[in-house]
Design an enzyme around this catalytic site. Structure first.
Site, short mmCIF file in Angstrom:
data_model
loop_
_atom_site.label_atom_id
_atom_site.label_comp_id
_atom_site.label_asym_id
_atom_site.label_seq_id
_atom_site.Cartn_x
_atom_site.Cartn_y
_atom_site.Cartn_z
N ARG A 1 0.85 -1.18 0.00
CA ARG A 1 0.00 0.00 0.00
C ARG A 1 0.89 1.23 0.00
O ARG A 1 1.87 1.30 0.75
CB ARG A 1 -0.91 0.02 1.23
CG ARG A 1 -2.10 -0.92 1.16
CD ARG A 1 -3.15 -0.48 0.13
NE ARG A 1 -4.31 -1.35 0.09
CZ ARG A 1 -4.43 -2.42 -0.70
NH1 ARG A 1 -3.46 -2.74 -1.53
NH2 ARG A 1 -5.53 -3.15 -0.67
N GLU B 1 -2.98 7.51 -4.59
CA GLU B 1 -3.45 6.88 -5.82
C GLU B 1 -4.74 7.50 -6.32
O GLU B 1 -5.64 7.72 -5.50
CB GLU B 1 -3.74 5.41 -5.49
CG GLU B 1 -2.76 4.47 -6.10
CD GLU B 1 -2.93 3.05 -5.60
OE1 GLU B 1 -2.08 2.59 -4.83
OE2 GLU B 1 -3.91 2.42 -5.98
N HIS C 1 -0.92 -0.22 -9.96
CA HIS C 1 -1.60 -1.10 -8.99
C HIS C 1 -2.17 -2.36 -9.66
O HIS C 1 -3.39 -2.56 -9.72
CB HIS C 1 -2.71 -0.35 -8.23
CG HIS C 1 -3.04 -0.96 -6.90
ND1 HIS C 1 -3.52 -0.26 -5.83
CD2 HIS C 1 -2.94 -2.25 -6.46
CE1 HIS C 1 -3.71 -1.08 -4.80
NE2 HIS C 1 -3.37 -2.30 -5.16
#
Ligand code: GLV
Ligand code: GLV
Length: 327
Positions: free
Chosen positions: A240, A269, A287
C-alpha cells in the site's frame, strides 16, 4: 418465494461471478467503468442487504451508518484498509476480503519489479524504442545482479513468504521484519532470518514491502529510514502506498540516498508525486499486483461466495476479517 436479498456491487467484476450474483440477488451494479462517487454509494447502499466493494471505495462511517439493513461488506481485495472496520464491527456487520488467491500473483509482480529495476528492463525498453540502440556496447545499460544479493522483506505474511520462496531460487539471502516474527521452525522452513527494521534497511540490497496498511505501518519508511539504507539499494512496494512517505522517497532518490525504486502502489493513488515521473531509476506500474485473469476471476468468486454465505446460507462468511462480532 420471498424477495431476493439486495446487493450493491460498486463495479463490474470479471468472469463468471456476475452470473452467480445475478442468480442469487437483486443486483444493483455500477455498470460504468469508473469508481462509484462516494455520495452515490452512500445513497445506493441504504436499502441493501449486502455490499461488494473495491479498494478504491471508501467505506467509512457515513456509508456504514446509513445502511441500516446491511449484513455483509465483501471487499474485492486482500487489503481492507479502505473500510472502517471498527464501525462495521460496532454494528456487527461482517467484513470479508479475498486472501490466498492473490498471494502468488502479487509475489510474481513484486519479483518482476525487482528484476526490472535491477536490470533496467523498462528503461532499456524506452531507450530502444526511442532509437537509442546502435549495437552491443560494453557499458550499455549496466544494472546490478540480483542473485547472491540480500533481500529485506517488510511484512512476512502470505505474500512476503511467497516472495521469499522466489528469492531463494535466485540464491538471495532473505531477511525479514514483521511485528510478529515467525517461529524458529517457520523461519527455517522459509529460509529467512528475522531482523529489526533498522538493521534490515542497513544491509539489504533490495527492500520489498508486503505489510498491511494500518496506523503502525503508515509512513513506516520515511526520511530517517531512507538515510539508513544502502546508497545502492532498491525499494519495491506492491503493498500500500502510504506505507512509504512518498515525499521522503523522492528526496532520497534525488539525493542519492537509495539507487532506485519500483512501485505498484502510491500514497495518493492514482496521483503520482511529480518527481517520480521524471526519473529513470524508477519503475512505475498502475496497482496491478493481483491483475492476472486467473486471480481476478477467483477473487470475484470469493467475494460472491462470502455474500452468499451470509445472505443465502445465513452462515459466517469464510473470509471474515472481524470474526470477533460472532463471539
Ligand atoms: C490489492 O491491492 C488488494 O489488496 O487486493
Ligand atoms: C496477504 O495475503 C498477506 O498476508 O501477505
Amino acid at each position: 418465494m420471498s424477495a431476493r436479498p439486495k446487493v450493491l456491487l460498486t463495479r463490474m467484476l470479471p468472469g463468471a461471478s456476475m452470473e452467480v450474483l445475478e442468480k442469487h440477488f437483486e443486483l444493483d451494479a455500477n455498470r460504468e467503468n469508473r469508481v462509484m462517487p462516494h455520495g452515490v454509494l452512500v445513497e445506493k447502499v441504504k436499502d441493501k442487504d449486502g455490499l461488494i466493494c473495491l479498494l478504491t471505495d471508501r467505506i467509512d462511517r457515513p456509508v456504514i451508518a446509513g445502511a441500516t439493513r446491511l449484513k455483509i461488506i465483501a471487499d474485492y481485495a486482500v487489503g481492507y484498509d479502505n473500510i472502517d472496520l471498527a464501525e462495521a464491527s460496532k454494528r456487527k456487520i461482517p467484513v470479508t476480503n479475498t486472501p490466498d488467491v492473490l498471494t502468488e500473483t502479487t509475489a510474481d509482480l513484486a519479483f518482476g519489479l525487482l528484476l526490472s529495476i535491477a536490470r533496467r528492463i523498462v528503461e532499456s525498453d524506452r531507450f530502444l524504442r526511442a532509437g537509442g540502440f546502435k549495437g552491443w556496447a560494453p557499458e550499455l545499460m549496466l544494472g546490478i545482479d540480483v542473485h547472491n544479493k540480500t533481500l529485506g522483506i517488510i511484512g512476512m505474511g502470505r505474500i512476503g513468504r511467497a516472495v521469499a520462496r522466489r528469492a531463494r531460487g535466485f540464491d538471495m539471502k532473505v531477511l525479514y521484519y514483521d511485528v510478529q516474527p515467525l517461529s524458529a521452525v517457520d523461519e527455517k522452513g522459509c529460509g529467512v532470518e528475522y531482523c529489526p527494521l533498522n538493521n534490515l534497511l542497513d544491509v539489504s540490497d533490495f527492500v520489498s514491502v508486503h505489510a498491511p496498511l494500518n496506523a503502525q505501518t503508515h509512513h513506516l519508511i520515511s526520511a530517517a529510514e531512507f538515510r539508513g539504507m544502502k546508497r545502492t539499494a532498491f525499494l519495491i512496494n506492491t503493498a500500500r502506498g502510504p506505507i512509504i512517505d512518498e515525499k521522503a522517497l523522492v528526496h532520497a532518490l534525488k539525493s542519492g540516498q537509495i539507487a532506485g525504486c519500483a512501485l505498484d502502489v502510491y500514497e495518493n493513488e492514482p496521483a503520482i508525486t511529480t518527481g517520480l515521473l521524471g526519473m529513470d531509476n524508477v519503475v512505475l506500474v498502475p496497482h496491478i499486483g493481483s491483475a492476472s485473469i486467473e486471480t481476478r476471476t477467483k477473487m470475484a468468486l470469493m467475494a460472491a461466495g462470502n455474500v452468499i454465505a451470509v445472505l443465502i446460507d445465513q452462515k459466517k462468511p469464510p473470509n471474515i476479517v472481524n470474526p470477533g462480532i460472532y463471539a
